[in-house]
Design an enzyme around this catalytic site. Structure first.
Site, short mmCIF file in Angstrom:
data_model
loop_
_atom_site.label_atom_id
_atom_site.label_comp_id
_atom_site.label_asym_id
_atom_site.label_seq_id
_atom_site.Cartn_x
_atom_site.Cartn_y
_atom_site.Cartn_z
N GLN A 1 -42.83 -77.04 33.34
CA GLN A 1 -43.26 -78.11 32.45
C GLN A 1 -44.76 -78.27 32.39
O GLN A 1 -45.29 -78.91 31.48
CB GLN A 1 -42.64 -79.44 32.90
CG GLN A 1 -43.21 -79.98 34.21
CD GLN A 1 -42.51 -81.23 34.69
OE1 GLN A 1 -41.35 -81.20 35.05
NE2 GLN A 1 -43.24 -82.35 34.69
N CYS B 1 -40.20 -83.80 32.34
CA CYS B 1 -39.06 -83.34 33.14
C CYS B 1 -37.73 -83.79 32.55
O CYS B 1 -36.72 -83.10 32.69
CB CYS B 1 -39.19 -83.83 34.57
SG CYS B 1 -39.33 -85.62 34.76
N HIS C 1 -38.47 -88.64 38.92
CA HIS C 1 -38.45 -87.26 38.42
C HIS C 1 -37.01 -86.91 38.05
O HIS C 1 -36.06 -87.44 38.65
CB HIS C 1 -38.96 -86.31 39.52
CG HIS C 1 -39.06 -84.87 39.11
ND1 HIS C 1 -39.82 -84.45 38.04
CD2 HIS C 1 -38.50 -83.75 39.64
CE1 HIS C 1 -39.73 -83.12 37.93
NE2 HIS C 1 -38.93 -82.69 38.88
N ASN D 1 -35.28 -77.04 39.28
CA ASN D 1 -36.44 -77.86 38.94
C ASN D 1 -37.18 -77.25 37.76
O ASN D 1 -36.82 -76.17 37.26
CB ASN D 1 -37.36 -77.97 40.16
CG ASN D 1 -38.23 -79.21 40.14
OD1 ASN D 1 -38.28 -79.93 39.13
ND2 ASN D 1 -38.93 -79.47 41.23
#
Length: 364
Positions: free
Chosen positions: A156, A162, A295, A316
């Site tokens: 990102q 996110c 997050h 992630n």
């Protein structure tokens, strides 16, 4: 070649000759020390810093800024050293990555939002599909990568997007599970066109899913590529993959999330502020962290490691330099809101064909 760049390259070459690069992955403790308690000299740390600069293609405005970053780099090296010391018996290791020249405050402001106000967060109906029943069988482990249902890890950058990556990852996976085809989808479309969220500012996972539903689908990453900055919503965007809705997994229920993940990857909120999480390298992450989530990422599986520690397998959006190629294990079944608040807020997409295959009604 300017003198600063020449010095950097020379020092990097010296590093390779002295074989110091392995310390970038593990610690600054001298490997030849029987007690493993002799720290590297300032000069050795400078060599490591110069190699890190080359490896991560870093540049600084002047020598003052470079010196400031070196001091932060040393602090992060010391953390890596202390954490990985064998006597600490931690369940996971840490290592330097692209965040090594950032202070804690800088990292949080650039990559994380403030704690999410979950009570104010929009929420769809809670799932009835994934409320486990007495005696319900669940696989002991799941890893959707084995089925080719997880796309490559993405990055990102400094855009706080996110939520877009967590949504897209779950939709990509469900489309693969449902149709057998993996299509890499566009996070940039969600950054540009989801106007209820604000581009590269922290936002709500609910709105990203709602955009995909109301827009009638989402474009591919190849046609609408990620740029990492908010821009104008493109009029030529296409609707390549669509979803029929989305649901929330019951909160504070580890078994319900496990049940959901056994069918499909799920977008979740977590707290990701700690140095341990920022520099996570391998093993099962067990904190420290709180339940003040800031997050979003995607749970793509679960299991138990060789030490008997139960974990969630997560994907992630910080690139392959974080964790184990961009993936990580987070401790599972710890009660309450879960490790790092992972049980507080979880959403998953619905597709008509997937619901029909399960023999379920789409309104569930």
């Amino acid at each position: 070649m300017d003198s600063c760049r020449r010095e950097t390259v020379v020092l990097a070459l010296l590093l390779s000759l002295f074989g110091l690069s392995s310390a970038l992955d593990y610690s600054i403790v001298r490997e030849d020390s029987p007690e493993r308690n002799e720290l590297r000299s300032d000069q050795e740390m400078r060599w490591l810093y110069e190699e890190w600069i080359v490896n991560h293609d870093k540049s600084y405005s002047d020598e003052v800024e470079k010196a400031k970053r070196f001091e932060i780099f040393k602090d992060n090296l010391r953390f890596v050293d202390d954490h990985n010391r064998p006597g600490n018996n931690n369940t996971y290791t840490v290592g330097l990555n692209q965040f090594a020249d950032l202070s804690d405050e800088e990292f949080r402001s650039m990559y994380l939002g403030p704690p999410l106000n979950l009570s104010a967060m929009p929420s769809p109906p809670v799932s009835k599909r994934y409320i486990p029943k007495r005696g319900q069988y669940l696989p002991t482990s799941v890893d959707w990568r084995r089925w080719g249902a997880v796309s490559a890890v993405k990055n990102q950058g400094v855009c706080e997007s996110c939520r877009a990556f967590a949504t897209v990852a779950a939709v990509e996976s469900l489309h693969k599970i449902t149709t057998g085809r993996m299509i890499t989808l566009s996070e940039q479309e969600l950054v540009d066109c989801d106007h209820r969220n604000k581009g590269c500012k922290p936002g709500y996972l609910h709105y990203t899913y709602q955009y995909v539903v109301e827009n009638g689908g989402i474009d591919t990453a190849s046609h609408y590529p990620y740029r990492g900055v908010a821009g104008r919503c493109r009029a030529d965007r296409r609707r390549v993959v669509s979803i029929s809705g989305f649901r929330k997994v019951p909160s504070y229920n580890s078994y319900a999330l496990q049940y959901a993940v056994s069918y499909q990857p799920v977008s979740v909120a977590i707290e990701a502020s700690s140095q341990g999480f920022r520099f996570h390298r391998s093993g099962v992450f067990g904190g420290p962290c709180s339940a003040e989530t800031n997050h979003f990422l995607t749970v793509i599986g679960y299991g138990t490691d060789y030490n008997g520690i139960e974990y969630w397998l997560v994907k992630n959006s910080w690139g392959t330099g974080w964790g184990e190629g961009g993936f990580a294990m987070i401790q599972r079944n710890v009660g309450g809101s879960g490790r790092c608040g992972i049980l507080t807020y979880s959403l998953y997409p619905l597709m008509n064909s997937w619901v029909r295959a399960l023999g379920r009604n789409i309104t569930e």
